[in-house]
Design a protein around this motif. Structure first.
Motif, PDB file in Angstrom:
ATOM      1  N   ILE A 140     158.843  18.680 -78.064  1.00  0.00           N
ATOM      2  CA  ILE A 140     159.054  19.795 -78.998  1.00  0.00           C
ATOM      3  C   ILE A 140     157.752  20.130 -79.726  1.00  0.00           C
ATOM      4  CG2 ILE A 140     160.226  20.456 -81.158  1.00  0.00           C
ATOM      5  CD1 ILE A 140     162.746  19.113 -80.023  1.00  0.00           C
ATOM      6  N   ASN A 141     157.027  19.115 -80.140  1.00  0.00           N
ATOM      7  CA  ASN A 141     155.729  19.368 -80.792  1.00  0.00           C
ATOM      8  C   ASN A 141     154.799  20.154 -79.877  1.00  0.00           C
ATOM      9  OD1 ASN A 141     156.415  18.039 -83.116  1.00  0.00           O
ATOM     10  ND2 ASN A 141     155.275  16.179 -82.673  1.00  0.00           N
ATOM     11  N   ALA A 142     154.703  19.721 -78.630  1.00  0.00           N
ATOM     12  CA  ALA A 142     153.780  20.367 -77.687  1.00  0.00           C
ATOM     13  C   ALA A 142     154.193  21.807 -77.420  1.00  0.00           C
ATOM     14  CB  ALA A 142     153.726  19.576 -76.385  1.00  0.00           C
ATOM     15  N   ALA A 143     155.477  22.017 -77.211  1.00  0.00           N
ATOM     16  CA  ALA A 143     155.955  23.358 -76.847  1.00  0.00           C
ATOM     17  C   ALA A 143     155.871  24.336 -78.013  1.00  0.00           C
ATOM     18  CB  ALA A 143     157.393  23.268 -76.334  1.00  0.00           C
ATOM     19  N   THR A 144     156.229  23.891 -79.210  1.00  0.00           N
ATOM     20  CA  THR A 144     156.187  24.808 -80.359  1.00  0.00           C
ATOM     21  C   THR A 144     154.742  25.195 -80.677  1.00  0.00           C
ATOM     22  OG1 THR A 144     156.315  22.937 -81.889  1.00  0.00           O
ATOM     23  CG2 THR A 144     158.354  24.109 -81.456  1.00  0.00           C
ATOM     24  N   ALA A 145     153.810  24.266 -80.419  1.00  0.00           N
ATOM     25  CA  ALA A 145     152.392  24.592 -80.624  1.00  0.00           C
ATOM     26  C   ALA A 145     151.927  25.583 -79.566  1.00  0.00           C
ATOM     27  CB  ALA A 145     151.550  23.322 -80.577  1.00  0.00           C
ATOM     28  N   ALA A 146     152.282  25.325 -78.303  1.00  0.00           N
ATOM     29  CA  ALA A 146     151.784  26.142 -77.198  1.00  0.00           C
ATOM     30  C   ALA A 146     152.263  27.593 -77.300  1.00  0.00           C
ATOM     31  CB  ALA A 146     152.244  25.544 -75.863  1.00  0.00           C
ATOM     32  N   VAL A 147     153.515  27.800 -77.604  1.00  0.00           N
ATOM     33  CA  VAL A 147     154.059  29.156 -77.543  1.00  0.00           C
ATOM     34  C   VAL A 147     154.039  29.863 -78.906  1.00  0.00           C
ATOM     35  CG1 VAL A 147     156.067  30.554 -76.911  1.00  0.00           C
ATOM     36  CG2 VAL A 147     155.520  28.486 -75.606  1.00  0.00           C
ATOM     37  N   PHE A 148     154.282  29.104 -79.980  1.00  0.00           N
ATOM     38  CA  PHE A 148     154.408  29.769 -81.281  1.00  0.00           C
ATOM     39  C   PHE A 148     153.295  29.422 -82.267  1.00  0.00           C
ATOM     40  CE2 PHE A 148     158.937  29.701 -79.815  1.00  0.00           C
ATOM     41  CZ  PHE A 148     159.072  31.079 -79.694  1.00  0.00           C
ATOM     42  N   ASN A 149     152.441  28.493 -81.889  1.00  0.00           N
ATOM     43  CA  ASN A 149     151.408  28.024 -82.804  1.00  0.00           C
ATOM     44  C   ASN A 149     152.016  27.449 -84.086  1.00  0.00           C
ATOM     45  OD1 ASN A 149     148.812  27.365 -83.441  1.00  0.00           O
ATOM     46  ND2 ASN A 149     147.998  29.452 -83.269  1.00  0.00           N
TER      47      ASN A 149
END
Ligand code: HEM
Ligand SMILES: *[C@@H]1O[C@H](CO)[C@@H](O)[C@H](O)[C@H]1NC(C)=O
Ligand SMILES: *[C@@H]1O[C@H](CO)[C@@H](O)[C@H](O)[C@H]1NC(C)=O
Ligand SMILES: CC(=O)N[C@H]1CO[C@H](CO)[C@@H](O)[C@@H]1O
Length: 472
Positions: A140-149
């Motif tokens: 979740i940390n990786a994905a929220t950073a990648a797509v939503f910053n």
């Protein structure tokens, strides 16, 4: 499982989950000049309006600064008759464009979990987190950073809260929807004994709460998860009347104010208390904060095309976005097909807390919940009105909340709470807070009661919709 085993597993992974515990990072943000100017302006305006009603609250004792945004509305845009307002090329120059080819959209299947969070649902529908909707804190940390910053500090806090209260802290997995047998100690093998974790949709804990933007309250019709077209229609009406055609901060604040009033009136088990109420108010700010096309405050726009796509709100008539009577149906959440630009700067806890405070100060919703005899059981008194003090208060509220949830669900008791407190204490200090929660110093449970009362109030234990209240 012996508590010591649990804590060892927990401790190691926990340290990795909080790379944000760096004083310098937070400090820089809190000293951001634009952020300071903006929050001071908002608070001054607010104070002028409410001066008569609120003698007990004071402005600006120790206002350190706060947030980067809340600037929405001062932007340059062009009008497009299908998409609504779209940012100028200047505003999105150099930003990362989505969707990405290697993450195609795919509607969820029947056993895939989806829940109350359109952000996480979108990530699952594009495979940034597993498409089955069961994800770890790290994913979740990786994905929220990648797509939503989303800043690692903010995603860690939310995802860890999700795993502790609604998932399995040992594997760090959670369902982004309701309870699921694939989540739990030993991948669910022990769920018959320990109970199946509720998923992030678990009500009244750290996560899901009442008065949400587009979700019905838990106790009304028993569905706290699904998108409700009628509520989105109301949000859309605020975008037209308050947001000049966009889902900006002014629009979402008005929608929240109405949603709170409507929920409180209709729901006999209404519960709106810290910390879950902060998650709810924060989620309102996330609408313009994350879904804007481009960066909020720097020309990004929370336009109709972006917001409806991320929410899976499908207009029943095309090209009628300026019609307040426009209605919607629901389709799976999706990154806008025609292209969309992610915000340029990470949203940190400091910004999110500023957003929560802005929403809170606008509506001034009383914290608490309905008691068994229809009384109103009050939550914490004296909630601070500046971002720094509010952040510290919120941290305390999170701590005051955890023990009751842990006792309530899994077998992990005081040892886990103490470990947790010790590990989060540095972040708490980084925000300039006095670390004074009882568990951090190992002092006794007796003090915990008084402290819990101060930060969460009686409502947690006595309000019928709190998820803790028992009828025995
Ligand atoms: C990092 C992990 C995250 C977790 C654990 C999480 C969890 C949740 C939960 C539990 C809710 C329900 C709150 C309520 O009852 O109102 C919620 C709502 C919401 N979340 Fe998330 N969220 C996360 C990240 C995000 C991101 C990255 C976005 C945006 C890009 C987002 C946008 C929203 C919005 C807009 C709502 C309000 C939904 C409504 O209309 O009612 N969230 N989230
Ligand atoms: C509202 O939006 C229109 C474009 O649709 C713009 O011309 C106008 O200046 C905006 N008004 C305000 C108050 O921002
Ligand atoms: C986002 O902005 C870009 C650039 O102005 C535009 O091409 C695109 O269509 C917009 N997307 C949405 C969903 O509004
Ligand atoms: C805690 C929880 O998940 N509550 C409810 C949310 O809504 C669904 C129905 O849509 C219920 O089955 C859950 O029990």
């Amino acid at each position: 499982m012996r508590p010591s085993t649990v804590c060892v597993a927990f401790l190691a992974s926990f340290a990795c989950s909080f790379p944000w515990l760096k004083p310098e990072g937070i400090e820089t943000l809190l000293n951001h000049p634009e952020a300071q100017a903006e929050i001071t302006k908002r608070l001054t305006e607010h104070e002028a309006i409410h001066a008569n009603q609120r003698e007990t609250r004071q402005l600006n004792t120790g206002l350190v600064g706060g947030l980067v945004t809340l600037l929405d509305g001062t932007l340059s845009a062009v009008l497009d008759n299908v998409l609504g307002l779209i940012p100028t090329n200047e505003a999105v120059k150099g930003l990362k464009r989505f969707p990405e080819e290697k993450h195609p959209y795919q509607a969820p299947g029947p056993t895939d979990q989806r829940g109350p969070c359109p952000g996480l649902n979108t990530l699952a529908n594009h495979g940034y987190i597993p498409r089955n909707g069961i994800a770890t804190i790290g994913q979740i940390n990786a994905a929220t950073a990648a797509v939503f910053n989303m800043g690692a500090d903010l995603s860690s806090l939310l995802a860890t809260g999700g795993a502790i209260d609604g998932g399995d802290i040992i594997s760090q997995k959670m369902s982004i929807g309701g309870a699921d047998d694939r989540v739990g100690v030993l991948n669910g093998a022990l769920n018959k004994v320990l109970g199946t974790p509720s998923g992030i949709a678990g009500h009244g804990k750290f996560n899901e709460g009442d008065a949400s933007a587009t979700r019905e309250d838990f106790y009304l019709n028993g569905d706290n998860i699904s998108f409700k077209p009628e509520l989105f229609k109301q949000l859309h009406q605020q975008a037209i009347s308050k947001g000049n055609g966009t889902y900006n901060v002014d629009a979402i604040k008005e929608h929240f104010k109405n949603r709170y009033a409507a929920s409180k009136a209709a729901n006999k088990q209404f519960y709106f208390n810290l910390p879950s109420s902060a998650v709810v108010m924060g989620a309102y700010y996330f609408i313009p904060g994350f879904f804007s096309n481009g960066t909020i405050g720097a020309g990004g726009i929370a336009n109709e095309a972006s917001i409806t796509s991320f929410y899976g709100a499908k207009p029943t008539k095309e090209g009628q976005w300026s019609d307040p009577e426009l209605t919607y149906t629901h389709v799976p959440e999706r990154i806008p097909e025609q292209g969309w630009y992610r915000r340029a700067t990470p949203m940190t806890i400091a910004e999110a807390v500023g957003g929560i405070l802005d929403v809170y100060l606008y509506a001034l919703p009383p914290m608490g919940g309905s008691g068994a005899d229809q009384s109103w059981v009050v939550g914490p008194a004296n909630i601070p009105n500046n971002p720094q003090a509010f952040s510290c208060f919120l941290y305390n509220a999170i701590y005051a909340n955890f023990p009751s949830e842990l006792f309530n669900s899994v077998v992990l008791v005081e040892t886990v709470v103490n470990a947790l407190s010790g590990l989060i204490a540095p972040g708490y200090k980084a925000l300039g807070c006095t670390v004074n929660f009882p568990d951090a110093t190992g002092t006794g449970v007796s003090q915990y009661d008084a402290w819990s009362k101060m930060y969460v109030g009686d409502a947690k234990y006595k309000a019928t919709g709190s998820g803790w209240y028992k009828t025995t």
